[in-house]
Design an enzyme around this catalytic site. Structure first.
Site, PDB file in Angstrom:
ATOM      1  N   GLU A  57       2.853   6.029   2.754  1.00  0.00           N
ATOM      2  CA  GLU A  57       3.928   6.110   1.775  1.00  0.00           C
ATOM      3  C   GLU A  57       4.762   7.379   1.948  1.00  0.00           C
ATOM      4  OE1 GLU A  57       4.790   3.739  -0.067  1.00  0.00           O
ATOM      5  OE2 GLU A  57       3.034   2.436  -0.291  1.00  0.00           O
ATOM      6  N   GLU A 109      12.009  -7.710  -0.747  1.00  0.00           N
ATOM      7  CA  GLU A 109      11.885  -8.389   0.545  1.00  0.00           C
ATOM      8  C   GLU A 109      12.729  -9.654   0.687  1.00  0.00           C
ATOM      9  OE1 GLU A 109       8.855  -5.380   0.497  1.00  0.00           O
ATOM     10  OE2 GLU A 109       9.324  -6.933  -1.000  1.00  0.00           O
ATOM     11  N   ASP A 146       2.092  -6.272   7.122  1.00  0.00           N
ATOM     12  CA  ASP A 146       3.511  -6.603   7.264  1.00  0.00           C
ATOM     13  C   ASP A 146       4.351  -5.652   8.119  1.00  0.00           C
ATOM     14  OD1 ASP A 146       3.072  -4.670   5.325  1.00  0.00           O
ATOM     15  OD2 ASP A 146       4.263  -5.629   3.767  1.00  0.00           O
ATOM     16  N   GLU A 150       3.219 -11.792  -6.839  1.00  0.00           N
ATOM     17  CA  GLU A 150       2.547 -11.131  -5.723  1.00  0.00           C
ATOM     18  C   GLU A 150       1.787 -12.133  -4.856  1.00  0.00           C
ATOM     19  OE1 GLU A 150       4.041  -8.447  -5.325  1.00  0.00           O
ATOM     20  OE2 GLU A 150       2.632  -6.838  -5.744  1.00  0.00           O
TER      21      GLU A 150
END
Length: 570
Positions: A117, A372, A258, A351
């Site tokens: 992050e 996304e 991902d 989710e």
């Protein structure tokens, strides 16, 4: 493979730059302008409430109108929103915030930070802001973009992450203490994305600063991860970075994996790297063979290929946009339409979504305003001009305004079934969701530049073309200009060649001042006498990165239960 890489590069340029700027058939130019104004209002409602109620904390809590630190006490929303300010046309606030960050942000703090992050949000955000500084009217340093205060901040933050890479495999730990390095009791288990999501930011740092260590550790981690794929070509979800053993063996394209695939594609395009594109093309074949069913991507056992979870995860919605970058538009369109049906069912993406049942999965019903699907819509609209993607953007704008807007910002949707809210506004809402939504409706934005406009800069006054388009977005939607990497690499190479010439001259001068030659100099002539010390190895190695150390104690594995493996935070 070089031909394939070239075709991919052409596809991304075509998708992002060379498509028609005519609005979709169902959307007039006036409509597009109206949506842009609504999106700006959305941004400033969230941004101003963050400044008034949450700054200097990382994130806004919109239901209680206060703030909280979440990822390391960096005023993270401010860093994440900085380049969005410029994209929306607010160069004045960009300049103010850039100065504010330089004055306030300190990375020498006793905080345990996520390596993943911190890289995508802090390092990526600062790099993007640095590369956009001149566009924003900031008075840049001589030699920009190869130097500058925001670049130095990005480098400082990235150096705090380097101890995490000091493992036997080269794959990084998931957490590092910014002051003390890796905790001796830190778990060696991290997710796949946490290993393979560094090449964009770290290669950019290396090319801009001339220090190869960042790109080297990112490449080493990618190669180590590549070696761990199964006999059928798949990778799992969580891995032990000390032993290279897979701990969670579910293979898919969603949470925990991902952005690893995303960075192989974008890294290949940005760096023109055949090796990275080869890796992705091999994964793409395996994923299509074992995980793809009726244009959905399921989760399977990485060694056997048997289905373990027939679910769609909201994080997977980036995939169609990424497919557009390599020209796989037919498959991208089909998968996107599957995901869009889920959005229309709930007004957001839960989710987890059970494909057989056509409904949410227990305890995974939330929508934290993720970007996304909007991201994929932006890419695919640029590639096709199909108004379906503008319709999706319209639906997203309507849903977020109707469901998530509260007095002090925009709140996470706790449950898409009844639209109950949660007291959090993630920094990626301003970094990604709003940005991609705005770019979808702004075909003339400078980020969509087709090369008709550009700037210049570089080391030693090298005439480099910058800002001409082809920006690569990192996984936090921070745009990076590939031209800057080439510019600084070329200019720095010229600098190093001059430096080498000066060292040769230095050695030559020392030789001319040796006892055997000293008598040849005119006595009493002092104006040419220069005190020069001996040439040391440090003169030659001064640009090399310092050697890092890491703890030698044993590490304790703290593997979470499977339900937490697929967490919101990769």
């Amino acid at each position: 493979m070089l031909k394939y890489l070239y075709i991919s590069f052409v596809c991304v340029l075509h998708a992002l730059l060379n498509t028609s700027h005519v609005a979709g058939r169902d959307f007039t130019h006036q409509d597009m302008a109206g949506y842009r104004e609504r999106i700006k209002s959305m941004f400033y409602h969230a941004y101003n409430n963050y400044l008034e109620n949450a700054f200097p904390y990382d994130e806004l809590r919109p239901l209680t109108c206060d703030g909280q630190d979440t990822w390391g006490s960096f005023s993270l929303t401010l860093i994440d929103a900085l380049d969005t300010l410029l994209i929306l046309g607010n160069s004045t606030e960009f300049q103010r915030v850039a100065r504010l960050l330089q004055d306030r942000i300190n990375f020498d703090i006793d905080v345990n930070a996520s390596v993943f992050e911190t890289n995508i949000r802090v390092v990526g955000g600062l790099l993007s802001a640095h590369l956009l500084s001149k566009k924003a009217g900031v008075e840049v340093d001589v030699g920009w973009p190869c130097t500058g205060p925001l670049l130095r901040m990005a480098e400082e933050a990235a150096r705090k992450l380097l101890p995490a890479f000091q493992t036997p495999t080269g794959m990084p730990y998931g957490t590092v203490n910014l002051l003390y390095g890796v905790n001796p009791t830190e778990t060696p288990v991290t997710c796949t994305a946490g290993v393979g999501t560094f090449i964009l930011e770290f290669a950019t740092l290396s090319r801009l600063t001339g220090d190869p260590v960042f790109e080297e550790v990112a490449k080493k981690a990618l190669r180590a991860l590549w070696k761990t794929r199964s006999e059928i070509g798949l990778v799992g979800n969580h891995i032990d970075v000390l032993s290279s053993k897979w701990v969670a063996q579910d293979a898919g394209i969603g949470a925990g994996v991902d952005s690893y695939f995303e960075y192989l594609v974008k890294g290949a395009i940005m760096l023109q790297d055949e090796e990275l594109m080869l890796m992705f093309s091999e994964y793409d074949k395996a994923l299509k063979n074992y995980t793809k069913f009726d244009d959905w991507y399921l989760w399977v056992q990485m060694h056997k290929g048997t289905v373990t979870m027939p679910v769609f995860q909201s994080l997977e919605a980036f995939w169609p946009g990424m497919q557009s970058l390599i020209g796989d538009l037919d498959n991208a369109m089909k998968t996107f339409l599957n995901y869009y049906t889920v959005w229309k069912q709930f007004g957001g993406l839960p989710e987890f979504y059970s494909i057989p049942q056509g409904y949410t999965v227990d305890k995974r019903e939330g929508y934290p305003l993720r970007p996304e699907l909007i991201e994929s819509a932006m890419y695919l609209y640029r590639a096709t001009g199909d108004p379906t993607f503008l319709k999706m953007g319209h639906d997203a704008l309507e849903s977020i305004e109707k469901i998530s807007k509260v007095e002090c910002g925009f709140a996470t949707v706790k449950d898409v079934r009844d639209h109950k809210l949660d007291n959090r506004m993630e920094s990626f809402f301003l970094a990604e969701t709003v940005k991609y939504l705005y770019l979808l409706f702004d075909p003339d934005n400078f980020l969509h530049n087709s090369g008709s406009q550009f700037d210049t800069g570089g080391v030693l006054n090298a005439d480099c073309i910058l800002g001409a388009g082809g920006y690569i977005f990192n996984t936090e939607a921070h745009p990076l200009d590939p031209a800057a990497l080439h510019c600084c690499s070329r200019g720095r190479q010229e600098f190093l060649e001059v430096e080498e010439m000066m060292l040769d001259l230095k050695n030559s001068h020392l030789h001319s001042r040796s006892p055997s030659n000293i008598g040849q100099a005119a006595q009493g002539d002092t104006k040419n006498e220069i005190e020069i010390g001996p040439v040391t190895e440090s003169d030659k190695k001064k640009r090399k990165a310092p050697i890092l150390s890491c703890p030698s104690q044993l590490f304790t594995t703290k593997l979470s239960v499977l339900g937490q493996v697929f967490s919101d935070d990769t």
